[in-house]
Design a protein around this motif. Structure first.
Motif, PDB file in Angstrom:
ATOM      1  N   UNK A  18      44.740  36.503  54.222  1.00  0.00           N
ATOM      2  CA  UNK A  18      44.464  36.688  52.807  1.00  0.00           C
ATOM      3  C   UNK A  18      44.228  35.461  52.004  1.00  0.00           C
ATOM      4  N   UNK A  19      43.311  35.353  51.219  1.00  0.00           N
ATOM      5  CA  UNK A  19      43.178  34.154  50.475  1.00  0.00           C
ATOM      6  C   UNK A  19      43.855  34.073  49.205  1.00  0.00           C
ATOM      7  N   UNK A  20      44.726  33.087  48.979  1.00  0.00           N
ATOM      8  CA  UNK A  20      45.676  32.568  47.942  1.00  0.00           C
ATOM      9  C   UNK A  20      44.692  32.980  46.584  1.00  0.00           C
ATOM     10  N   UNK A  21      45.338  33.619  45.650  1.00  0.00           N
ATOM     11  CA  UNK A  21      44.487  33.729  44.662  1.00  0.00           C
ATOM     12  C   UNK A  21      44.320  32.670  43.548  1.00  0.00           C
ATOM     13  N   UNK A  22      43.352  32.341  43.112  1.00  0.00           N
ATOM     14  CA  UNK A  22      43.295  31.358  42.112  1.00  0.00           C
ATOM     15  C   UNK A  22      43.131  31.680  40.630  1.00  0.00           C
ATOM     16  N   UNK A  23      43.550  30.701  39.894  1.00  0.00           N
ATOM     17  CA  UNK A  23      43.409  30.946  38.506  1.00  0.00           C
ATOM     18  C   UNK A  23      42.536  29.841  37.791  1.00  0.00           C
ATOM     19  N   UNK A  24      41.749  30.388  36.864  1.00  0.00           N
ATOM     20  CA  UNK A  24      40.908  29.486  36.266  1.00  0.00           C
ATOM     21  C   UNK A  24      40.838  29.779  34.527  1.00  0.00           C
ATOM     22  N   UNK A  25      40.885  29.114  33.880  1.00  0.00           N
ATOM     23  CA  UNK A  25      40.888  29.069  32.308  1.00  0.00           C
ATOM     24  C   UNK A  25      39.303  28.639  32.017  1.00  0.00           C
ATOM     25  N   UNK A  26      38.893  29.475  31.094  1.00  0.00           N
ATOM     26  CA  UNK A  26      37.316  29.100  30.680  1.00  0.00           C
ATOM     27  C   UNK A  26      37.451  29.156  29.290  1.00  0.00           C
ATOM     28  N   UNK A  27      36.678  28.132  28.778  1.00  0.00           N
ATOM     29  CA  UNK A  27      36.432  28.194  27.233  1.00  0.00           C
ATOM     30  C   UNK A  27      35.344  28.870  26.853  1.00  0.00           C
ATOM     31  N   UNK A  28      35.500  30.021  26.190  1.00  0.00           N
ATOM     32  CA  UNK A  28      34.698  30.718  25.920  1.00  0.00           C
ATOM     33  C   UNK A  28      33.954  30.690  24.167  1.00  0.00           C
ATOM     34  N   UNK A  66      41.423  35.275  40.334  1.00  0.00           N
ATOM     35  CA  UNK A  66      40.453  35.708  41.344  1.00  0.00           C
ATOM     36  C   UNK A  66      40.530  35.139  42.608  1.00  0.00           C
ATOM     37  N   UNK A  67      39.744  35.775  43.628  1.00  0.00           N
ATOM     38  CA  UNK A  67      40.007  35.601  45.074  1.00  0.00           C
ATOM     39  C   UNK A  67      38.781  34.631  45.424  1.00  0.00           C
ATOM     40  N   UNK A  68      38.980  33.296  46.000  1.00  0.00           N
ATOM     41  CA  UNK A  68      38.229  32.393  45.882  1.00  0.00           C
ATOM     42  C   UNK A  68      37.175  32.746  47.271  1.00  0.00           C
ATOM     43  N   UNK A  69      37.603  33.592  48.122  1.00  0.00           N
ATOM     44  CA  UNK A  69      36.906  34.003  49.231  1.00  0.00           C
ATOM     45  C   UNK A  69      35.687  34.906  48.918  1.00  0.00           C
ATOM     46  N   UNK A  70      35.855  35.629  47.511  1.00  0.00           N
ATOM     47  CA  UNK A  70      34.879  36.521  47.062  1.00  0.00           C
ATOM     48  C   UNK A  70      34.031  36.103  45.985  1.00  0.00           C
ATOM     49  N   UNK A  71      34.617  34.945  45.217  1.00  0.00           N
ATOM     50  CA  UNK A  71      33.903  34.874  43.960  1.00  0.00           C
ATOM     51  C   UNK A  71      34.199  33.205  43.681  1.00  0.00           C
ATOM     52  N   UNK A  72      33.294  32.493  42.759  1.00  0.00           N
ATOM     53  CA  UNK A  72      33.659  31.052  42.446  1.00  0.00           C
ATOM     54  C   UNK A  72      33.615  31.060  40.802  1.00  0.00           C
ATOM     55  N   UNK A  73      34.126  30.107  40.216  1.00  0.00           N
ATOM     56  CA  UNK A  73      33.997  29.855  39.013  1.00  0.00           C
ATOM     57  C   UNK A  73      32.615  30.151  38.030  1.00  0.00           C
TER      58      UNK A  73
END
Length: 91
Positions: A18-28, A66-73
């Protein structure tokens, strides 16, 4: 050979697969009312691999796990942009 491969895969801990979940912060951008965060969260939750999304209206940010194997920023920023809220990854 096939049995050896199956035995090797069974010996691997599931955590390594399993991929390690990643966290990203977006300026919206463009969040102006109390309903905007809901729309941003809903748009992010539709992206494959997103397990959690939280919006800080005061800071105009969205934090996404998010799961970096399934999605990207880029997919996350595309989702908010398509919902009417352009975003960029905060560094």
């Amino acid at each position: 050979m096939r049995k050896l491969l199956v035995a090797a895969l069974a010996a691997l801990p599931l955590a390594t697969l399993a991929a390690t979940p990643k966290t990203v912060t977006l300026a919206v951008q463009n969040m102006t009312c109390g309903l905007c965060p809901i729309t941003v969260i809903k748009s992010l939750e539709k992206v494959s691999g997103v397990s959690a999304a939280r919006v800080d209206f005061d800071k105009k940010t969205a934090t996404v796990i998010y799961d970096s194997d399934k999605s990207q920023p880029e997919a996350l920023t595309n989702a908010t942009r398509n919902a009417g809220y352009p975003s960029v990854v905060q560094k």
